[in-house]
Design an enzyme around this catalytic site. Sequence first.
Site, PDB file in Angstrom:
ATOM      1  N   HIS A  71     -12.370  28.447  12.941  1.00 23.32           N
ATOM      2  CA  HIS A  71     -13.748  28.019  12.641  1.00 23.32           C
ATOM      3  C   HIS A  71     -14.053  28.050  11.140  1.00 23.32           C
ATOM      4  CE1 HIS A  71     -14.332  32.300  12.215  1.00 23.32           C
ATOM      5  NE2 HIS A  71     -15.512  32.052  11.677  1.00 23.32           N
ATOM      6  N   HIS A  86     -17.109  26.332   6.842  1.00 21.94           N
ATOM      7  CA  HIS A  86     -17.413  27.038   8.087  1.00 21.94           C
ATOM      8  C   HIS A  86     -17.894  26.009   9.097  1.00 21.94           C
ATOM      9  CE1 HIS A  86     -19.385  29.658  10.986  1.00 21.94           C
ATOM     10  NE2 HIS A  86     -18.640  30.628  10.486  1.00 21.94           N
TER      11      HIS A  86
END
Length: 164
Positions: A71, A86
């Site tokens: 992620h 992110h």
Amino acid sequence: MKNSFFKKQTDDKKIFAVASGTAIPITDVNDEVFSNKVLGDGIAIRVPGEKTEKIVSPVKGKISFVADTFHAIGITAWDGTSIIIHIGIDTVELGGEGFACMVKEGKNVTVGTPLCEVDFPFLLKNNCETDVIVVFADGGDTTIFHFNYGEVVAGETSVMEYEN
């Protein structure tokens, strides 16, 4: 007055869209860590979430880390600037599901190099938001002097210009 060498360097200090969607101020992200700029200043791309999309490199540089859950990806830009991408909000909870990583630490990348593929409908189904955040992780040493908000295309639209 700066000579053309320095002007060229400044012109090259651009961050391109990591995804297609709508570029928004980082302060509009629904996560206080990002909206309060705890990790650094930057921008977010709100991805519609209708289909699987590739996340691409916003700069020329080298992959500095890939989170075990895919992620988050770090890039050290060609000029030494540290950048974190992110993907989504609360996506760490998915344990890597919905992500297909395409890079490893140490890989050289250019603007538009695919980093990972993200199943955004899966993220939405699991109550995760689809904002993809790009921050300068250098402790405030980078000055962003231009943001480009609105509709953007991955790897093609410049979303920030900076100096350090």
